[in-house]
Scaffold this motif. Structure first.
Motif, mmCIF file in Angstrom:
data_model
loop_
_atom_site.group_PDB
_atom_site.id
_atom_site.type_symbol
_atom_site.label_atom_id
_atom_site.label_comp_id
_atom_site.label_asym_id
_atom_site.label_seq_id
_atom_site.Cartn_x
_atom_site.Cartn_y
_atom_site.Cartn_z
ATOM 1 N N ARG A 72 39.040 37.884 38.523
ATOM 2 C CA ARG A 72 40.345 37.522 37.973
ATOM 3 C C ARG A 72 40.895 38.595 37.053
ATOM 4 O O ARG A 72 42.083 38.929 37.083
ATOM 5 N N GLU A 73 40.016 39.138 36.202
ATOM 6 C CA GLU A 73 40.456 40.095 35.184
ATOM 7 C C GLU A 73 40.355 41.543 35.642
ATOM 8 O O GLU A 73 40.898 42.434 34.980
ATOM 9 N N GLY A 74 39.637 41.779 36.738
ATOM 10 C CA GLY A 74 39.458 43.148 37.201
ATOM 11 C C GLY A 74 38.623 43.986 36.255
ATOM 12 O O GLY A 74 38.893 45.178 36.044
ATOM 13 N N VAL A 75 37.591 43.378 35.682
ATOM 14 C CA VAL A 75 36.729 44.073 34.731
ATOM 15 C C VAL A 75 35.273 43.983 35.186
ATOM 16 O O VAL A 75 34.915 43.140 36.014
ATOM 17 N N THR A 76 34.459 44.838 34.636
ATOM 18 C CA THR A 76 33.018 44.810 34.879
ATOM 19 C C THR A 76 32.341 44.115 33.700
ATOM 20 O O THR A 76 32.544 44.517 32.548
ATOM 21 N N VAL A 77 31.547 43.084 33.986
ATOM 22 C CA VAL A 77 30.842 42.346 32.934
ATOM 23 C C VAL A 77 29.376 42.728 32.948
ATOM 24 O O VAL A 77 28.702 42.611 33.978
ATOM 25 N N GLN A 78 28.888 43.210 31.822
ATOM 26 C CA GLN A 78 27.474 43.524 31.656
ATOM 27 C C GLN A 78 26.823 42.411 30.851
ATOM 28 O O GLN A 78 27.209 42.159 29.705
ATOM 29 N N MET A 79 25.837 41.711 31.456
ATOM 30 C CA MET A 79 25.153 40.604 30.782
ATOM 31 C C MET A 79 23.767 41.075 30.346
ATOM 32 O O MET A 79 22.937 41.417 31.184
ATOM 33 N N ASP A 80 23.514 41.109 29.044
ATOM 34 C CA ASP A 80 22.195 41.423 28.508
ATOM 35 C C ASP A 80 21.634 40.175 27.825
ATOM 36 O O ASP A 80 22.392 39.374 27.266
ATOM 37 N N ALA A 81 20.301 40.017 27.855
ATOM 38 C CA ALA A 81 19.674 38.812 27.309
ATOM 39 C C ALA A 81 18.820 39.133 26.091
ATOM 40 O O ALA A 81 18.148 40.161 26.039
ATOM 41 N N PHE A 82 18.853 38.218 25.108
ATOM 42 C CA PHE A 82 17.921 38.287 23.990
ATOM 43 C C PHE A 82 17.021 37.061 24.036
ATOM 44 O O PHE A 82 17.330 36.062 24.686
ATOM 45 N N TRP A 302 37.520 36.121 27.938
ATOM 46 C CA TRP A 302 36.252 35.512 28.371
ATOM 47 C C TRP A 302 36.075 34.127 27.743
ATOM 48 O O TRP A 302 35.758 33.158 28.432
ATOM 49 N N ILE A 303 36.274 34.045 26.438
ATOM 50 C CA ILE A 303 36.109 32.758 25.764
ATOM 51 C C ILE A 303 37.114 31.746 26.321
ATOM 52 O O ILE A 303 36.768 30.588 26.604
ATOM 53 N N ASP A 304 38.359 32.179 26.508
ATOM 54 C CA ASP A 304 39.363 31.268 27.047
ATOM 55 C C ASP A 304 38.998 30.816 28.457
ATOM 56 O O ASP A 304 39.144 29.625 28.797
ATOM 57 N N PHE A 305 38.487 31.725 29.264
ATOM 58 C CA PHE A 305 38.066 31.395 30.632
ATOM 59 C C PHE A 305 36.944 30.364 30.611
ATOM 60 O O PHE A 305 36.955 29.393 31.362
ATOM 61 N N MET A 306 35.967 30.554 29.728
ATOM 62 C CA MET A 306 34.829 29.642 29.674
ATOM 63 C C MET A 306 35.205 28.269 29.119
ATOM 64 O O MET A 306 34.449 27.313 29.284
ATOM 65 N N LEU A 307 36.371 28.170 28.482
ATOM 66 C CA LEU A 307 36.841 26.884 27.992
ATOM 67 C C LEU A 307 37.766 26.188 28.985
ATOM 68 O O LEU A 307 38.272 25.101 28.703
ATOM 69 N N ASP A 308 38.010 26.801 30.122
ATOM 70 C CA ASP A 308 38.751 26.134 31.178
ATOM 71 C C ASP A 308 37.906 24.960 31.690
ATOM 72 O O ASP A 308 36.715 25.128 31.968
ATOM 73 N N PRO A 309 38.468 23.753 31.799
ATOM 74 C CA PRO A 309 37.650 22.584 32.158
ATOM 75 C C PRO A 309 36.863 22.738 33.451
ATOM 76 O O PRO A 309 35.694 22.323 33.511
ATOM 77 N N ALA A 310 37.454 23.327 34.490
ATOM 78 C CA ALA A 310 36.740 23.483 35.757
ATOM 79 C C ALA A 310 35.588 24.469 35.625
ATOM 80 O O ALA A 310 34.486 24.244 36.142
ATOM 81 N N VAL A 311 35.831 25.566 34.913
ATOM 82 C CA VAL A 311 34.785 26.569 34.691
ATOM 83 C C VAL A 311 33.660 25.960 33.857
ATOM 84 O O VAL A 311 32.469 26.110 34.173
ATOM 85 N N ALA A 312 34.030 25.274 32.788
ATOM 86 C CA ALA A 312 33.029 24.698 31.891
ATOM 87 C C ALA A 312 32.176 23.666 32.614
ATOM 88 O O ALA A 312 30.954 23.593 32.388
#
Length: 378
Positions: A72-82, A302-312
């Motif tokens: 949707r955003e045309g970006v690359t997301v890098q997920m790192d874990a702690f 990102w935060i707004d996307f994750m608060l979308d009811p369908a996404v959440a």
């Protein structure tokens, strides 16, 4: 955690599975930061940001949601874990605003200290219109009373599961947990590998404040846990879901979502989960923007996307914990979400839960757990 293996071939490793042995390591990063403030940095020359760097717990978001955001955003997301809040805090504290991370996911009890030490950037609510979907119960929490820095991501609590074929009497409280551990489940009991949670067993059973710093109360807890309960314990695990699948124990302290995961993956109808009286931990993980964030527009998106009811809701199905949006429980019930009662605690349970805090007694709790482990191992 799933490198080079298809998802079906690898057991789910929950967010809480990475909590084992929580300690005070990393808290020094908080006490040593002073009043530093690290300002977010906007994209150069007003150009659209091309990346987002997320620092979170392992396997804590539906990968399909991450792909949707990228597309949707045309970006690359890098997920790192702690592996713990302490590890995340240590990295942010050492980097002093140059960690490279945009989004971080601290547990609420750590947020106040992180704010005080300049590790988090303020949110621009105008860029997060989906905040309107949040339940009132997850707003204005004590660690961020004006919702300036964090947004609810996931809410959970602590209870226990027991094998009704081995423990045949009804179980409703922490006092029942202790009694069963010393009797039918002696030598077949597992507790969480977490100092706050283990000490909370005794404190709750005796009507004490789960966040007490009273040295006399903690000394009494130490005496009982080390001398009376430790000899009954055979295992320490912050993700007992696979133990539930394998039926390794008769009694297991567990987070509600992880208990659901184990019950679902196993083929055994005799597990019963208890939201124990009188109280237990109410934990909340949060979305936050790291101080020094290099991609603030993408972070807010990102935060707004994750608060979308369908996404959440897709995340609810994936991780087994609610995300604090209105209507999720009703949607889960209408879609016959399996074991929905283990995802959404009843309202009367939620009303009596106690948010865990990081207090000056954290090192004492760690010492108590280490002594319990030593006796249990012996």
């Amino acid at each position: 955690m799933r490198v080079l293996a298809p998802r079906a071939a690898v057991p789910r490793l929950s967010r809480r599975a990475l909590l084992g042995g929580a300690s005070v390591v990393g808290l020094g990063a908080l006490t040593g930061c002073g009043d530093r403030t690290y300002a977010p940095t906007a994209a150069a020359d007003g150009r659209k940001e091309s990346r987002l760097n997320v620092y979170s717990w392992g396997d804590y978001d539906d990968p399909a949601n991450v792909r949707r955001f990228q597309d949707r955003e045309g970006v690359t997301v890098q997920m790192d874990a702690f592996a713990s809040n302490e590890e995340m805090i240590a990295k942010l504290g050492t980097a002093r605003g140059t960690s490279g991370y945009d989004i971080v996911v601290p547990t609420g009890s750590y947020v106040q200290q992180m704010i005080a030490n300049g590790m988090l950037a303020k949110l621009d609510h105008d860029k997060i219109p989906n905040l309107a979907h949040l339940e009132d119960s997850v707003r204005g929490r004590s660690w961020d009373p004006h919702d300036e820095y964090v947004v609810a991501k996931t809410i959970g609590t602590t209870g226990y599961v027991y094998d009704t074929r081995r423990i045949t009497r009804p179980m409703t409280s922490w006092a029942d947990f202790i009694a069963a551990a010393q009797a039918e489940a002696r030598g077949a009991t597992s507790v969480l590998d977490d100092p706050w949670e283990v000490c909370a067993i005794h404190l709750a059973a005796n009507g004490q404040d789960l966040n007490t710093t009273d040295p006399d109360i903690l000394a009494a807890a130490r005496e009982f846990l080390v001398n009376d309960l430790a000899p009954c314990i055979r295992n320490f695990s912050s993700d007992p879901s696979q133990n539930i699948v394998q039926r390794d124990f008769a009694l297991m302290q567990a987070y509600n979502g992880d208990a659901r995961l184990g019950i679902e993956e196993g083929d055994y109808e005799h597990w019963e989960f208890v939201y124990p009286a009188p109280t237990a931990n109410l934990w909340m993980d949060t979305w936050a923007i790291a101080a020094g964030c290099q991609h603030p527009d993408n972070a807010h998106a990102w935060i707004d996307f994750m608060l979308d009811p369908a996404v959440a809701y897709r995340d609810v199905e994936y991780i087994g914990y609610p995300t604090g949006l209105r209507g999720q429980r009703e949607l889960a019930e209408s879609r016959d979400l399996s074991h929905a009662g283990l995802v959404f605690p009843p309202d009367d349970v939620m009303a009596r839960l106690t948010p865990g805090l990081v207090t000056e007694s954290q090192s004492t709790l760690v010492d108590i757990l280490n002594e319990v482990k030593a006796v249990a191992g012996a």
